[in-house]
Each structure stands twice: as C-alpha cells, then as structure tokens.
Motif scaffolding. Sequence first.
Motif, PDB file in Angstrom:
ATOM      1  N   SER A 338       0.764  41.792  57.920  1.00  0.00           N
ATOM      2  CA  SER A 338       2.043  42.356  58.341  1.00  0.00           C
ATOM      3  C   SER A 338       2.773  42.991  57.160  1.00  0.00           C
ATOM      4  CB  SER A 338       2.926  41.275  58.974  1.00  0.00           C
ATOM      5  OG  SER A 338       3.164  40.227  58.034  1.00  0.00           O
ATOM      6  N   VAL A 339       3.803  43.769  57.502  1.00  0.00           N
ATOM      7  CA  VAL A 339       4.625  44.455  56.505  1.00  0.00           C
ATOM      8  C   VAL A 339       6.083  44.083  56.745  1.00  0.00           C
ATOM      9  CG1 VAL A 339       5.339  46.683  55.569  1.00  0.00           C
ATOM     10  CG2 VAL A 339       2.999  46.367  56.387  1.00  0.00           C
ATOM     11  N   ALA A 340       6.785  43.801  55.689  1.00  0.00           N
ATOM     12  CA  ALA A 340       8.196  43.427  55.804  1.00  0.00           C
ATOM     13  C   ALA A 340       9.042  44.618  56.249  1.00  0.00           C
ATOM     14  CB  ALA A 340       8.707  42.899  54.462  1.00  0.00           C
ATOM     15  N   ARG A 341      10.238  44.309  56.713  1.00  0.00           N
ATOM     16  CA  ARG A 341      11.185  45.367  57.063  1.00  0.00           C
ATOM     17  C   ARG A 341      11.581  46.145  55.812  1.00  0.00           C
ATOM     18  NH1 ARG A 341      13.052  47.328  61.897  1.00  0.00           N
ATOM     19  NH2 ARG A 341      15.142  47.477  61.015  1.00  0.00           N
ATOM     20  N   GLN A 352       2.627  49.710  53.766  1.00  0.00           N
ATOM     21  CA  GLN A 352       1.977  50.067  55.032  1.00  0.00           C
ATOM     22  C   GLN A 352       0.583  50.644  54.772  1.00  0.00           C
ATOM     23  OE1 GLN A 352       4.484  52.414  57.737  1.00  0.00           O
ATOM     24  NE2 GLN A 352       6.290  51.498  56.799  1.00  0.00           N
ATOM     25  N   PHE A 353       0.470  51.477  53.741  1.00  0.00           N
ATOM     26  CA  PHE A 353      -0.837  52.041  53.393  1.00  0.00           C
ATOM     27  C   PHE A 353      -1.797  50.941  52.949  1.00  0.00           C
ATOM     28  CE2 PHE A 353      -3.789  53.597  50.166  1.00  0.00           C
ATOM     29  CZ  PHE A 353      -4.440  54.601  50.882  1.00  0.00           C
ATOM     30  N   ASP A 354      -1.324  50.084  52.043  1.00  0.00           N
ATOM     31  CA  ASP A 354      -2.179  49.015  51.541  1.00  0.00           C
ATOM     32  C   ASP A 354      -2.624  48.089  52.671  1.00  0.00           C
ATOM     33  OD1 ASP A 354      -1.925  50.012  48.985  1.00  0.00           O
ATOM     34  OD2 ASP A 354      -0.329  48.622  48.406  1.00  0.00           O
ATOM     35  N   TYR A 409      -5.104  54.695  57.739  1.00  0.00           N
ATOM     36  CA  TYR A 409      -6.352  53.978  58.011  1.00  0.00           C
ATOM     37  C   TYR A 409      -7.568  54.731  57.463  1.00  0.00           C
ATOM     38  CZ  TYR A 409      -4.079  50.638  61.160  1.00  0.00           C
ATOM     39  OH  TYR A 409      -3.303  49.627  61.679  1.00  0.00           O
ATOM     40  N   ASN A 410      -7.530  56.057  57.547  1.00  0.00           N
ATOM     41  CA  ASN A 410      -8.706  56.832  57.158  1.00  0.00           C
ATOM     42  C   ASN A 410      -8.291  58.082  56.390  1.00  0.00           C
ATOM     43  OD1 ASN A 410     -11.205  57.977  56.880  1.00  0.00           O
ATOM     44  ND2 ASN A 410     -11.721  57.969  59.053  1.00  0.00           N
ATOM     45  N   PRO A 411      -7.863  57.929  55.132  1.00  0.00           N
ATOM     46  CA  PRO A 411      -7.401  59.102  54.372  1.00  0.00           C
ATOM     47  C   PRO A 411      -8.509  60.129  54.128  1.00  0.00           C
ATOM     48  CG  PRO A 411      -7.515  57.138  52.967  1.00  0.00           C
ATOM     49  CD  PRO A 411      -7.714  56.677  54.367  1.00  0.00           C
ATOM     50  N   VAL A 492       4.011  61.579  52.514  1.00  0.00           N
ATOM     51  CA  VAL A 492       3.124  62.714  52.204  1.00  0.00           C
ATOM     52  C   VAL A 492       2.063  62.297  51.194  1.00  0.00           C
ATOM     53  CG1 VAL A 492       3.027  65.012  51.180  1.00  0.00           C
ATOM     54  CG2 VAL A 492       4.857  64.443  52.800  1.00  0.00           C
ATOM     55  N   LYS A 493       2.460  61.496  50.209  1.00  0.00           N
ATOM     56  CA  LYS A 493       1.517  61.065  49.165  1.00  0.00           C
ATOM     57  C   LYS A 493       0.413  60.194  49.746  1.00  0.00           C
ATOM     58  CE  LYS A 493       1.310  58.080  45.067  1.00  0.00           C
ATOM     59  NZ  LYS A 493       2.122  57.255  44.116  1.00  0.00           N
ATOM     60  N   TYR A 494       0.783  59.145  50.453  1.00  0.00           N
ATOM     61  CA  TYR A 494      -0.223  58.198  50.933  1.00  0.00           C
ATOM     62  C   TYR A 494      -0.959  58.715  52.169  1.00  0.00           C
ATOM     63  CZ  TYR A 494       1.597  54.876  47.575  1.00  0.00           C
ATOM     64  OH  TYR A 494       1.970  54.265  46.407  1.00  0.00           O
ATOM     65  N   GLY A 495      -0.323  59.588  52.924  1.00  0.00           N
ATOM     66  CA  GLY A 495      -0.997  60.182  54.076  1.00  0.00           C
ATOM     67  C   GLY A 495      -1.795  61.426  53.728  1.00  0.00           C
ATOM     68  N   ARG A 496      -1.582  61.937  52.511  1.00  0.00           N
ATOM     69  CA  ARG A 496      -2.286  63.129  52.025  1.00  0.00           C
ATOM     70  C   ARG A 496      -2.029  64.349  52.906  1.00  0.00           C
ATOM     71  NH1 ARG A 496      -8.170  60.541  50.075  1.00  0.00           N
ATOM     72  NH2 ARG A 496      -7.282  58.674  49.129  1.00  0.00           N
ATOM     73  N   PHE A 497      -0.843  64.413  53.488  1.00  0.00           N
ATOM     74  CA  PHE A 497      -0.509  65.504  54.405  1.00  0.00           C
ATOM     75  C   PHE A 497      -0.184  66.781  53.640  1.00  0.00           C
ATOM     76  CE2 PHE A 497       0.934  61.583  56.652  1.00  0.00           C
ATOM     77  CZ  PHE A 497       0.031  61.633  57.696  1.00  0.00           C
TER      78      PHE A 497
END
Length: 758
Positions: A338-341, A352-354, A409-411, A492-497
């Motif tokens: 889980s991820v904290a608020r 969230q990425f990790d 999940y799948n960068p 943008v960084k972690y999603g590589r968008f």
Amino acid sequence: MTNRQFKALCALSFVTFSYVGVSNAEASDITLGTPTENITLSPQYLNVQWNGLPINTAALKVNHQTQTITNLKTNGSVSASWTLQPSGIQAKARLNNNELTLSFAVSKHSKIHRNQPITLDWFNLDEQKTTSLLLPFGEGMRIPINHPQWAKYLDDSHSGANTTQDLKMPFWTAEINDNFFSYQLITATNNQLNFAPTKHKVDMQAAHQFTVLNRNQPFTVVISRSKSVLGGAQHYRQWRIANKLSESFDVKMKRNPQLQRLIGASHVYLFGKDPLSIQDVRDWWGLKDWFFNDSSLAVSKEANRELGNLTQGKDWFSQYHKQLLLDSISISLANKFSVARPTLSDNTIKAQFDTAQQRTQWLAKHAGKFLITPNKWGQALSTDMLASFKKAGLNKLWLGFDNWMPAFYNPEVIDAAKNANYLVATYDSYNTAIPAGTNDGWLTAQLPTPMRQQCAIEQADGTKKKGFRGNGYYLNPNCHLAYVQQRILDIVKYGRFNSLFLDVDATAMAREDYRDGSSESDMLTAFNDRMAWIASQDQLVLGSEDGNSLTTKGISFAHGLETVGFGWTDKDMHKNRKSPYYLGRWYPDHKPEFFFKPAKVKTPYKTLLFSPQYRVPLYQTVFHDEVINNHHWHTDILKFTDVKAARDLTAMLYNTPPMVHLTRDEALSSNSPRIRALKHYQIAFEPIHQQLWDKALVNFSWLDKQGVIQQTTFSDGSKIIANFSNKAFVQGNTKVKALSIRAKLSNGKVIEWQSKSF
C-alpha cells in the motif's frame, strides 16, 4: 483582460464632447454613423438599430429597475456617454472602424455587497426580425429562430449559461436580413445568458453582474456587422491576434518539436489500471488455486462467494470469473503493498511507482508459472497491442491513459510506444480534492488535506464549493502551485510520458473565490499560467478539456468541443438499462460500458446536436491552426450508432481528428473492429491534416438549399466537400458519393473517403 485592453477602454472617458444635457427629458436617441454604417441607440433602454435593422430591443435595466438618464454627452456621430440613475452606472457608446463599442462601469460610490451584486440587463434579441442565431456551444450551433424544438431545448438546457465555461468563445451572432451581427464580450466574465421562448420562437437575453471582486472592471461589448456566417468568429480571431492572445501551432512546434507527432494523429483512450489482463494468464485453474490456497493474499467475500467453489473439470471458468479473479488479485496486492496518503511534503508519486514495481515483481516470483512473460503484461497497453498498431499501419497516435498506474507497472511499454513515434499521455487533474475513503481509486483527487481545506473555493454566501459530483471541494488553481508543479514533474518522470492531458484547466471554469479575493478573471489567469508552465517543460505536449478560448495558453490539443456532453439528467440515457439510448454502466473498471457500449441518440438531441444543417465551424474558424480539438472522451467516434456518419463527415469536413477507445481485448489483432476503424480514419485524416494543420479555415458554405452538401475552404485554397445525404452529389465535374467527403488539396491531391461501420 490584459492591462493594455483595460487602459484602452478607460481611455474612452477622456473624449471631448460637444453636447451636454442633464435631464431625462432631453435624452433622445443617439445617432452614430459612418459612410456605410448608421446606428440609432436609445441611451435609456438600449434599443439599437443598425442600418435600420433592430439588433437589440428594449432591454436595459439595473437590478430589474428601469433607469433614467443624466449627463448625456455626444461627440458628433462618433461617440456618446451618459449616466444611468439611480444606479450611477457610467455608459459609453463609440463607433470606430465600423464597430460599435458599448461600455458600462459602476461608480466608486455604488454600493455592492458580497452577496448582492449589481445586475445589468443589457441585451434582448429581436426574435421577430432575426432569422437565425449562431452560438459557440461546442463547435458551433446554427439555430433557426422560428423553431419550437430549439426554443424549448435552449430554455431547458442552456438558460442560465455563463460566457466563460458554457459559451466556448465569448461571442454570438444574429442573422438579420442577410446581415450577420456579432456581439463579442470583451469582458467575458460574470455574464449570464437566458433563453425564454417567445411564442415558440427562440429568444435570448444577456446580463452582466458587477460584484465586490470585479467592480473595478468595466463591462464592454463590441458589435460588428458582416455578410458571412463566419463573420463573428473571424472578427474574434482577428481580435485575439491583435491583442497577442493567439499563438499558432507552428510557433508552438518550433518551441517543442514533439508537437510534430500530433499532426495527422488519431486520438486513442486506453482503459484499465491494473497490472494484469485476461490475455496475460496461461493457466486459470492454477492461478485460482494459487490465489486461494498458496498466495497468502487476502480473499474478499465476493471472490470467495463467486470463485471459491469452482472446480476444474466440473465448472466453466467464464470471462466474468476470469476478470473477477484478476480484480481480486489486484485489490489484494494493493492492500499488501500500500501507499500512504499524500502530504504537502510528499506527493507519494515515487512511492506509487516503487509499489507498482513491487507488485509486479512479487507476482512474477510467486505466480509467474501461471502467467506469460512479465514484459508482455499490461491491462491498458501491452507489447502485443503495439504490434497490432504497427501491423495495421497506424503510424501516428496519441495514446491516453485515464490514470498513470499502467505506466508505473510497465514503463518499458511506454518507451516502446514513444519509439514507435506515438505520444503517450496520462489524465491528470487538480480541480477537485476529496477526503480519504471517498473514492480511493480516483488518483488525481487524492490531494493533501491542507490543499482540500485551504484551496477550496469560498462562495459569496460563505460556503465552500462542492467538488465534481458533489465530492470534496473545487479548488482555486492559484493555491499550492508548487505542490501541483512537483506532482506533475514526478508523474511525467516516473511514467515516462511525453504528453499530458490536464482535465478542466482549459474549460474556462471561472468562479469567484472570496477566500482570497480572486475574481473570475483572476481564476482564468491562474488556469492559463498553470498550463503555460506545464507546456514550458522540456518536450511535453499538453492538452486539456474543451480548449475554451479564454484558457488556451500552453495547450496544443483539446478534447471536448466537437461532441459535447448532453442529456445529463435524461433517465433513458443514464438509468433505463432497457433503453436503446442507455449509455451504459461505469463498470467493469477495465472496460466501462459507458465508454464502449453502442447506443443511439434520442430526440431532440439527435436532430438538434448532430444534423449537419445546425452545425457551423465557429471554433475551427478561430482555432484550426492553433489548437487541435476533438470529441469529449465520454463519446468516442464509435459510441453513437445512428449518428456515426454525420459525426464522421463533420470531423472530416472541419479537419478534426478521430477519437477511438481501446482495451486490450479490442486490440488483439490488426483486424479487430476498432483497429480497422482507426486505420480507415487515418486513410483520409492523416494526409489532409498534414496539408492543413497550419492553415486557417476561412469559408464555410452550403452547396444545396437543405444544408446536406457542405464545403469548407482553407487559407491555402484547399476545399473539402461533405455529402451528408444518401445519394451521390454531382456539380459539374465534381462528384461526391453518398455519406462521403471529397478533399481537393492545394498540393494537388484529391482524397475521397466514405463513412463506414465496423
């Protein structure tokens, strides 16, 4: 309004006048004129006649009270000023360059209370003399005045509309005796339109409010005359250019070469937020037994009830069971990892990425033998989907997720999509903040508690503005901007968008906020500043909802105006599951019926909103070479079966891109129906848009009396003819098949295309 515009308006008060009168008895009609334009105006009631045609009937009241006139001053046939009593409002009229400017300002002595604004009723359409009304609700509506159905629809659906969010550009046009009179609101905020029908005819009134927060801003409208149905849009386009509010797509692309990927691209929304799709499972019975007996994951009551007693060799593992198993595994994984608020100091995007990576790695380790190779997993986008796109020849696509988790999940699949020359974006928003537990799957609204409390818009009555669908609160875009900027950078960084779709900011959803004294104009500025900052980030292509003309800074594309939402309270559309007009449930999560279930359009929407004779390309006249616009994501081009051809041909005629929704199961091969539909649209849209993306739409005409044969002309001389009828159209050497378009481009290409169902 810019400082330059405000100073220019204020300068009107320094004109030297030649005639002074002090009493209402002396206040006769004012005549302003040039060699070609003659205007008669009543300062007391604001009746206006232009070359003998009534362009405004008796309308002027302040707080519903008729005014008297004092201090009337005229300067020959050029301008006039007067004072309305007892309100003390200062009024001015000026004719310059064949344009009539009307301006009203409250006195510094006028008493305005927070919950008691001053309302100026100033416009009333002459429904007896007016033939049609052109309104930029959506792309553009061409409304016959003598039409009871339109009169009722406008009254039911648009009375009380504002001119920031509801009216997509701040002008309208009235056709009177083959003249087109356009009313451009220089002061586009704090206005309201009403449409009370008169004897089954369309009628329209407009009012402006002076509030505590905007009292220092005069209300100004410019009225112009044209012989073209596009005259109002063309006038507004030139005004935007003259006031340096316009930035062409070409200029944007020189700053950000990634915009090249939008030219000729179809737009695709990808659905699904979890790590696994049905296509990723090799052994269903093995996965089920592992989940219940060996995984150590928590099993929900629903999963236990529906799946627990299924036995291999005895029971059928249906599609419903398969999806339920995957949903249950995803929910259990979310609880295990889980991820904290989020807080102001930690937006949790990295977490969230990790966590997404932990979930996939754990699945691969503990359940890998039941699944295909992990690098091929993906509910919203996968390598096999990209292979289907490539095999179908889809070389230009904008791909949008409804949240960023699929990319986390799948960068690697995001990188592969970008390498295929696609734009990949996620939906994001900072418009509503909700408390914990309200809807934890609504990622964009999971904002820190201080933001929800401190940034909530405070209304004039002291209450906080309820958020989307009554959840949480709507937020002021000028609040905690640093947090917003950092979260965007991290997404943008972690999603590589290489693209981002920012919901709401470009809808011009202007509200007053008494928390910090923000006027509606201040809020529009805050939206524009936020989008301009995002667009300034390296190689990021920004889009937003609607693309309303008051909030277009930074955006290169928008979704919303070519097909707008309608029938929000219609029970057949939203509740009656047996109705052919039912849009569908927001279920299942990975493929909501609302987006994928085919539906028909009921009367009157089918006639009024989709019949070609009631459509006119107002927005494209202003923005075709500036912002690429599209449908609202609720209704892709395949949603409505009985108006599909009309929507197809309108989009091709206006040169706007198609939008198609996809899921993993809808893209299993290059021959799947939705992939084939995308390929069919690309055949015509891509080469036409490659020629016209930087051209203005300069003319629109009917080639028949019924309006089923229409033609657009662009600034390079290219012409597109659309035949909305069921029989071929022949004019000289030009033939256009039924339900087809024919584009004759300035580069010599002739492209013919016919609407098809898949």
